[in-house]
Design a protein around this motif. Structure first.
Motif, PDB file in Angstrom:
ATOM      1  N   TYR A   3       0.929  -1.180  -0.092  1.00 59.52           N
ATOM      2  CA  TYR A   3       0.213  -0.078   0.194  1.00 59.52           C
ATOM      3  C   TYR A   3       0.867   1.233   0.051  1.00 59.52           C
ATOM      4  CZ  TYR A   3      -3.101   3.711   1.101  1.00 59.52           C
ATOM      5  OH  TYR A   3      -3.666   4.930   0.876  1.00 59.52           O
ATOM      6  N   ALA A   7       0.852   4.208  -2.835  1.00 61.29           N
ATOM      7  CA  ALA A   7       0.127   5.480  -2.531  1.00 61.29           C
ATOM      8  C   ALA A   7       1.383   6.642  -2.558  1.00 61.29           C
ATOM      9  CB  ALA A   7      -0.133   5.419  -0.986  1.00 61.29           C
ATOM     10  N   TYR A  11       1.261   9.482  -5.398  1.00 61.36           N
ATOM     11  CA  TYR A  11       1.444  11.028  -4.995  1.00 61.36           C
ATOM     12  C   TYR A  11       2.478  11.554  -5.532  1.00 61.36           C
ATOM     13  CZ  TYR A  11       1.099  15.408  -2.710  1.00 61.36           C
ATOM     14  OH  TYR A  11       1.083  16.555  -2.344  1.00 61.36           O
ATOM     15  N   GLY A  43      -3.459   4.907  -9.617  1.00 58.64           N
ATOM     16  CA  GLY A  43      -3.569   4.402  -8.369  1.00 58.64           C
ATOM     17  C   GLY A  43      -4.679   3.233  -8.373  1.00 58.64           C
ATOM     18  N   HIS A  47      -3.498  -0.236  -7.267  1.00 53.31           N
ATOM     19  CA  HIS A  47      -4.096  -0.668  -5.873  1.00 53.31           C
ATOM     20  C   HIS A  47      -4.924  -1.860  -6.106  1.00 53.31           C
ATOM     21  CE1 HIS A  47      -2.668   1.955  -2.757  1.00 53.31           C
ATOM     22  NE2 HIS A  47      -2.953   3.042  -3.488  1.00 53.31           N
ATOM     23  N   THR A  51      -1.992  -3.824  -4.575  1.00 54.75           N
ATOM     24  CA  THR A  51      -2.598  -3.956  -3.227  1.00 54.75           C
ATOM     25  C   THR A  51      -3.239  -4.954  -2.753  1.00 54.75           C
ATOM     26  OG1 THR A  51      -1.618  -1.723  -3.249  1.00 54.75           O
ATOM     27  CG2 THR A  51      -2.765  -2.275  -1.337  1.00 54.75           C
ATOM     28  N   GLN A 128      -7.221   6.282   3.938  1.00 54.04           N
ATOM     29  CA  GLN A 128      -7.092   6.200   2.525  1.00 54.04           C
ATOM     30  C   GLN A 128      -5.983   7.082   2.148  1.00 54.04           C
ATOM     31  OE1 GLN A 128      -9.061   8.888   0.144  1.00 54.04           O
ATOM     32  NE2 GLN A 128      -8.351   9.759   2.125  1.00 54.04           N
ATOM     33  N   ASP A 129      -5.468   6.916   0.892  1.00 53.89           N
ATOM     34  CA  ASP A 129      -4.733   7.826   0.454  1.00 53.89           C
ATOM     35  C   ASP A 129      -5.371   9.016  -0.445  1.00 53.89           C
ATOM     36  OD1 ASP A 129      -5.464   7.102  -2.331  1.00 53.89           O
ATOM     37  OD2 ASP A 129      -3.666   5.883  -2.853  1.00 53.89           O
ATOM     38  N   HIS A 131      -5.852   9.458  -3.224  1.00 52.82           N
ATOM     39  CA  HIS A 131      -6.564   9.318  -4.575  1.00 52.82           C
ATOM     40  C   HIS A 131      -7.823   8.343  -4.051  1.00 52.82           C
ATOM     41  CE1 HIS A 131      -3.705  11.213  -6.514  1.00 52.82           C
ATOM     42  NE2 HIS A 131      -2.693  10.656  -5.788  1.00 52.82           N
ATOM     43  N   LEU A 135      -6.691   2.515   3.264  1.00 51.37           N
ATOM     44  CA  LEU A 135      -5.351   2.113   3.686  1.00 51.37           C
ATOM     45  C   LEU A 135      -5.479   0.616   4.650  1.00 51.37           C
ATOM     46  CD1 LEU A 135      -4.431   5.379   5.404  1.00 51.37           C
ATOM     47  CD2 LEU A 135      -3.004   4.060   3.478  1.00 51.37           C
TER      48      LEU A 135
END
Length: 139
Positions: A3, A7, A11, A43, A47, A51, A128-129, A131, A135
Motif C-alpha cells: 500500500y 500510495a 502521490y 492508483g 491498488h 495492493t 485512505q490515500d 486518491h 489503507l
C-alpha cells in the motif's frame, strides 16, 4: 508495504507531474486536473491488482464507477480549494501541498464508505490515500 509503495508512487505522479507542468508554464489549475487524472488511473489499477489483489472481473466495473465517480467529485473540489489557497499563498507547489493535506480528511470519509467496498462488507474503513484508496491493506 504494498500500500505504501503504491500510495507513494501515486502521490509522486501527482505532485511531480504538477511541478513539471507548472515549470513549463501550465496554469496551476490545469496542471492539477491533468495530474489528478493520471494519478487516479495509476492508483486505481495499482491498488486494485497489486495492493488488494482483486482480480474479479465482475467487480471491476463497480469499483471503477465508484472510484472514478469520486475522482470526478474530488478533482474540481481540489482545483477550487487550490484556487482559494493560491489567493493567499502565491507559490503553487506549497498551495497544492496544503490543498492535498486539507482534502485528505474529507476524502478519507467519502472513499472509505464507497471506493472498493465489497458487497460482503469485508473491507473495513481505516484510512485512505489522496486518491481514494482505503489503507486497510490487502485481505
Amino acid at each position: 508495504m504494498r500500500y505504501i509503495l503504491v500510495a507513494g508512487l501515486a502521490y509522486a505522479i501527482d505532485l511531480g507531474g504538477f511541478m513539471l507542468l507548472i515549470s513549463i508554464h501550465y496554469s496551476p489549475l490545469v496542471a492539477n486536473v491533468l495530474v489528478k487524472i493520471v494519478a487516479a488511473v495509476f492508483g486505481f489499477y495499482a491498488h486494485r491488482y497489486f495492493t488488494y489483489s482483486i482480480v474479479d472481473k465482475e467487480e471491476i466495473g463497480k469499483h471503477a464507477i465508484r472510484y472514478f465517480g469520486l475522482a470526478l467529485f474530488y478533482t474540481p473540489v481540489s482545483s477550487l480549494v487550490l484556487y482559494l489557497i493560491m489567493l493567499v499563498c502565491s507559490n503553487p507547489v506549497y498551495a497544492k501541498i496544503i490543498t492535498d493535506i486539507s482534502l485528505f480528511v474529507l476524502m478519507f470519509w467519502i472513499t472509505s464508505k464507497f471506493a472498493f467496498a465489497r458487497g460482503d462488507s469485508k473491507t473495513t474503513p481505516a484510512a485512505q490515500d489522496l486518491h481514494g484508496v482505503p489503507l486497510n491493506g490487502p485481505e
